[in-house]
Design an enzyme around this catalytic site. Sequence first.
Site, PDB file in Angstrom:
ATOM      1  CG  ASN A  13      -1.727   1.249   1.302  1.00  0.00           C
ATOM      2  OD1 ASN A  13      -1.819   2.073   0.308  1.00  0.00           O
ATOM      3  ND2 ASN A  13      -2.302   1.566   2.686  1.00  0.00           N
ATOM      4  CE  LYS A  15      -0.003   3.464   4.369  1.00  0.00           C
ATOM      5  NZ  LYS A  15      -0.031   3.558   6.193  1.00  0.00           N
ATOM      6  CG  HIS A  99      -5.797   2.297   4.953  1.00  0.00           C
ATOM      7  ND1 HIS A  99      -5.430   3.265   5.785  1.00  0.00           N
ATOM      8  CD2 HIS A  99      -4.904   1.367   4.804  1.00  0.00           C
ATOM      9  CE1 HIS A  99      -4.362   2.775   6.284  1.00  0.00           C
ATOM     10  NE2 HIS A  99      -3.719   1.745   5.631  1.00  0.00           N
ATOM     11  CD  GLU A 101      -2.634   5.863   6.448  1.00  0.00           C
ATOM     12  OE1 GLU A 101      -2.686   5.884   5.244  1.00  0.00           O
ATOM     13  OE2 GLU A 101      -1.708   5.422   6.992  1.00  0.00           O
ATOM     14  CD  GLU A 171      -3.700  -2.310   7.117  1.00  0.00           C
ATOM     15  OE1 GLU A 171      -2.553  -2.663   6.669  1.00  0.00           O
ATOM     16  OE2 GLU A 171      -4.502  -1.330   6.562  1.00  0.00           O
ATOM     17  N   GLY A 177       2.026   2.537  10.609  1.00  0.00           N
ATOM     18  CA  GLY A 177       3.248   3.586  10.459  1.00  0.00           C
ATOM     19  C   GLY A 177       3.924   3.941  11.741  1.00  0.00           C
ATOM     20  CB  SER A 217       4.808  -1.513  12.152  1.00  0.00           C
ATOM     21  OG  SER A 217       4.394  -0.210  12.198  1.00  0.00           O
TER      22      SER A 217
END
Length: 255
Positions: A13, A15, A99, A101, A171, A177, A217
């Site tokens: 991914n 991003k 996701h 985010e 996730e 991150g 991560s």
Amino acid sequence: MNKVLRKPVIAGNWKMNKNQAETIAFINELLPEISDLQDVKIVLCVPFTDLSAAVSAVLGTCVSIGAQNVHYSQKGAFTGEISVSMLAEIGVEYVIIGHSERRQYFGETDRTVKLRTSAALEAGLKVILCIGETLDERNGNLTDNVVNTQLAAALDGISAEAMDSVIIAYEPVWAIGTGLNATDEQAEQVCGYIRDQLALKYGSEVSDKTVIQYGGSMKSSNAAGLLAMPDIDGGLIGTASLEAKEFLAIIKSAK
Ligand code: PGA
């Protein structure tokens, strides 16, 4: 079905990283190293502007290309959005939906995740559906509850047959991150719980063959342990997918 029969899916991914030139350079570095790869599926989820170039660059290889979001309407006055048919037309095979985010910064809700999931599956796209708890939710012992609520909402109305095209990515938000991954046992516990929920909804045939990824991560130094767990069938990888050598090392741990 035994875990061995589920082909692991390692997905990057990216991003909002890499332009077209960087995308091609990455793929050109990756491809020679995986030319004989058969037992792992690889997906690169790249920015919208890189999709066409990426699709051309991986043609005829074991790598598939995915987008990172999609709108649920067929067309219309939705400035800045991209439809499922626009992705399908250019050869995009996968799309990440839900996701954290997008949930955190762009107003994604369980309702819109459900709408996007349905629209993508109807258009023949494969969905990487992201679910996961925040640190507060984990500390409040709400992980199972949150994960199940997100899962049930997204899969509402999705048939058992359509589940062939769905990958679940667990996730935990606190691991994304941050460099702080879930332990093998923490990740396995939730991925196993997700599989149990799929079995309750669809029966064991569907739950046994559904690919469940861990994301947050994941990197070359922790991938082997996570990927060896019985209910973890791959990874959705952000930071560590941006560098071809690091991404390759993760792919090798999945073999
Ligand atoms: P990370 O991101 O690997 O950088 O934690 C994972 C993701 O957001 O999918």
